[in-house]
Motif scaffolding. Structure first.
Motif, PDB file in Angstrom:
ATOM      1  N   CYS A   1       8.422  39.716  56.622  1.00  0.00           N
ATOM      2  CA  CYS A   1       9.494  38.965  55.959  1.00  0.00           C
ATOM      3  C   CYS A   1       9.133  38.622  54.520  1.00  0.00           C
ATOM      4  O   CYS A   1       9.990  38.667  53.631  1.00  0.00           O
ATOM      5  N   VAL A   2       7.859  38.302  54.262  1.00  0.00           N
ATOM      6  CA  VAL A   2       7.424  37.971  52.900  1.00  0.00           C
ATOM      7  C   VAL A   2       7.594  39.183  51.982  1.00  0.00           C
ATOM      8  O   VAL A   2       8.158  39.068  50.878  1.00  0.00           O
ATOM      9  N   PHE A   3       7.124  40.354  52.407  1.00  0.00           N
ATOM     10  CA  PHE A   3       7.241  41.537  51.559  1.00  0.00           C
ATOM     11  C   PHE A   3       8.710  41.939  51.358  1.00  0.00           C
ATOM     12  O   PHE A   3       9.092  42.351  50.262  1.00  0.00           O
ATOM     13  N   PHE A   4       9.519  41.793  52.390  1.00  0.00           N
ATOM     14  CA  PHE A   4      10.937  42.122  52.247  1.00  0.00           C
ATOM     15  C   PHE A   4      11.599  41.170  51.251  1.00  0.00           C
ATOM     16  O   PHE A   4      12.377  41.581  50.398  1.00  0.00           O
ATOM     17  N   THR A   5      11.277  39.888  51.354  1.00  0.00           N
ATOM     18  CA  THR A   5      11.849  38.901  50.434  1.00  0.00           C
ATOM     19  C   THR A   5      11.412  39.183  48.999  1.00  0.00           C
ATOM     20  O   THR A   5      12.224  39.098  48.064  1.00  0.00           O
ATOM     21  N   LYS A   6      10.137  39.535  48.812  1.00  0.00           N
ATOM     22  CA  LYS A   6       9.658  39.866  47.468  1.00  0.00           C
ATOM     23  C   LYS A   6      10.398  41.082  46.903  1.00  0.00           C
ATOM     24  O   LYS A   6      10.739  41.107  45.719  1.00  0.00           O
ATOM     25  N   ALA A   7      10.681  42.080  47.745  1.00  0.00           N
ATOM     26  CA  ALA A   7      11.390  43.264  47.279  1.00  0.00           C
ATOM     27  C   ALA A   7      12.834  42.922  46.897  1.00  0.00           C
ATOM     28  O   ALA A   7      13.336  43.384  45.865  1.00  0.00           O
ATOM     29  N   VAL A   8      13.489  42.115  47.718  1.00  0.00           N
ATOM     30  CA  VAL A   8      14.878  41.748  47.429  1.00  0.00           C
ATOM     31  C   VAL A   8      14.950  40.913  46.152  1.00  0.00           C
ATOM     32  O   VAL A   8      15.794  41.159  45.276  1.00  0.00           O
ATOM     33  N   LEU A   9      14.072  39.923  46.043  1.00  0.00           N
ATOM     34  CA  LEU A   9      14.083  39.096  44.833  1.00  0.00           C
ATOM     35  C   LEU A   9      13.724  39.918  43.601  1.00  0.00           C
ATOM     36  O   LEU A   9      14.267  39.684  42.509  1.00  0.00           O
ATOM     37  N   GLY A  10      12.817  40.868  43.746  1.00  0.00           N
ATOM     38  CA  GLY A  10      12.470  41.741  42.628  1.00  0.00           C
ATOM     39  C   GLY A  10      13.650  42.587  42.182  1.00  0.00           C
ATOM     40  O   GLY A  10      13.854  42.808  40.988  1.00  0.00           O
ATOM     41  N   SER A  11      14.454  43.054  43.123  1.00  0.00           N
ATOM     42  CA  SER A  11      15.622  43.846  42.738  1.00  0.00           C
ATOM     43  C   SER A  11      16.702  42.979  42.094  1.00  0.00           C
ATOM     44  O   SER A  11      17.410  43.429  41.205  1.00  0.00           O
ATOM     45  N   VAL A  12      16.795  41.719  42.516  1.00  0.00           N
ATOM     46  CA  VAL A  12      17.759  40.806  41.900  1.00  0.00           C
ATOM     47  C   VAL A  12      17.326  40.472  40.471  1.00  0.00           C
ATOM     48  O   VAL A  12      18.154  40.382  39.562  1.00  0.00           O
ATOM     49  N   ARG A  13      16.020  40.305  40.248  1.00  0.00           N
ATOM     50  CA  ARG A  13      15.496  39.956  38.921  1.00  0.00           C
ATOM     51  C   ARG A  13      15.336  41.191  38.035  1.00  0.00           C
ATOM     52  O   ARG A  13      14.871  41.074  36.909  1.00  0.00           O
ATOM     53  N   ASN A  14      15.675  42.358  38.526  1.00  0.00           N
ATOM     54  CA  ASN A  14      15.530  43.622  37.789  1.00  0.00           C
ATOM     55  C   ASN A  14      14.079  43.876  37.393  1.00  0.00           C
ATOM     56  O   ASN A  14      13.778  44.251  36.267  1.00  0.00           O
ATOM     57  N   ASP A  15      13.174  43.669  38.361  1.00  0.00           N
ATOM     58  CA  ASP A  15      11.771  43.998  38.120  1.00  0.00           C
ATOM     59  C   ASP A  15      11.618  45.512  38.020  1.00  0.00           C
ATOM     60  O   ASP A  15      12.550  46.275  38.266  1.00  0.00           O
ATOM     61  N   ALA A  16      10.420  45.926  37.692  1.00  0.00           N
ATOM     62  CA  ALA A  16      10.136  47.358  37.585  1.00  0.00           C
ATOM     63  C   ALA A  16      10.336  48.015  38.946  1.00  0.00           C
ATOM     64  O   ALA A  16       9.945  47.455  39.976  1.00  0.00           O
ATOM     65  N   PRO A  17      10.958  49.184  38.976  1.00  0.00           N
ATOM     66  CA  PRO A  17      11.189  49.860  40.258  1.00  0.00           C
ATOM     67  C   PRO A  17       9.912  50.122  41.052  1.00  0.00           C
ATOM     68  O   PRO A  17       9.927  50.129  42.272  1.00  0.00           O
ATOM     69  N   MET A  18       8.785  50.293  40.345  1.00  0.00           N
ATOM     70  CA  MET A  18       7.523  50.542  41.052  1.00  0.00           C
ATOM     71  C   MET A  18       7.093  49.316  41.863  1.00  0.00           C
ATOM     72  O   MET A  18       6.565  49.458  42.954  1.00  0.00           O
TER      73      MET A  18
END
Length: 161
Positions: free
Chosen positions: A98-115
């Protein structure tokens, strides 16, 4: 001209339904014996008898849960706490997933680097694989424990008679 709304009786409403539906309806509705046994104005002695009657009508899996006292435990002290004690690594694996999934979702919302998003999603898959493995191993361990308990109750060696 104002029309008054007409209130239909139950019989009138049922008469307007198709035959295939009315055949499946049980009319008038039957109150189950369990519902009839529940009453708030009963004496304590009568309530014990009614509880026994309700218990006799429960499905088998609910009878076992009741006999083991699972129905009396609060939710967090019963179900979740018991699972955590039974298989802590599986719960930890699910949490990490759940932690890694949440980090991925929040990263996509914040427009983090795709990598970084991709890295978090790959780590989520690894954590999910770990969680599933721990769930399976916990299940096997529990089955082995039950099997050993059954063997120890029967005795180590069967009688030769």
């Amino acid at each position: 001209m104002s029309e008054e709304s007409k209130t239909f009786t139950d019989e009138e409403l049922i008469s307007q339904l198709p035959q295939s539906i009315t055949k499946s309806l049980q009319w008038p509705p039957q109150i189950s014996e369990v519902a009839q046994t529940l009453g708030s104005d009963d004496q304590p002695e009568e309530r014990v008898g009614k509880k026994a009657k309700i218990m006799s009508e429960l499905p088998d899996y609910m009878k076992i849960e009741h006999q083991q006292g699972e129905m009396d435990k609060p939710f967090f002290r019963g179900a979740i706490w018991g699972k955590l004690q039974q298989n802590p690594l599986a719960v930890i694996g699910i949490g990490v997933t759940c932690v890694f999934f949440t980090k991925a979702v929040l990263g996509s919302v914040r427009n983090d680097a795709p990598m970084s998003i991709n890295k978090n999603l790959r780590n989520r898959v690894k954590a999910q694989g770990f969680a599933i493995t721990m769930i399976a191993l916990g299940f096997l361990y529990t089955q082995q424990k039950k099997k050993n308990a059954a063997v120890s109750q029967q005795g180590d060696y069967p009688s030769d008679q």
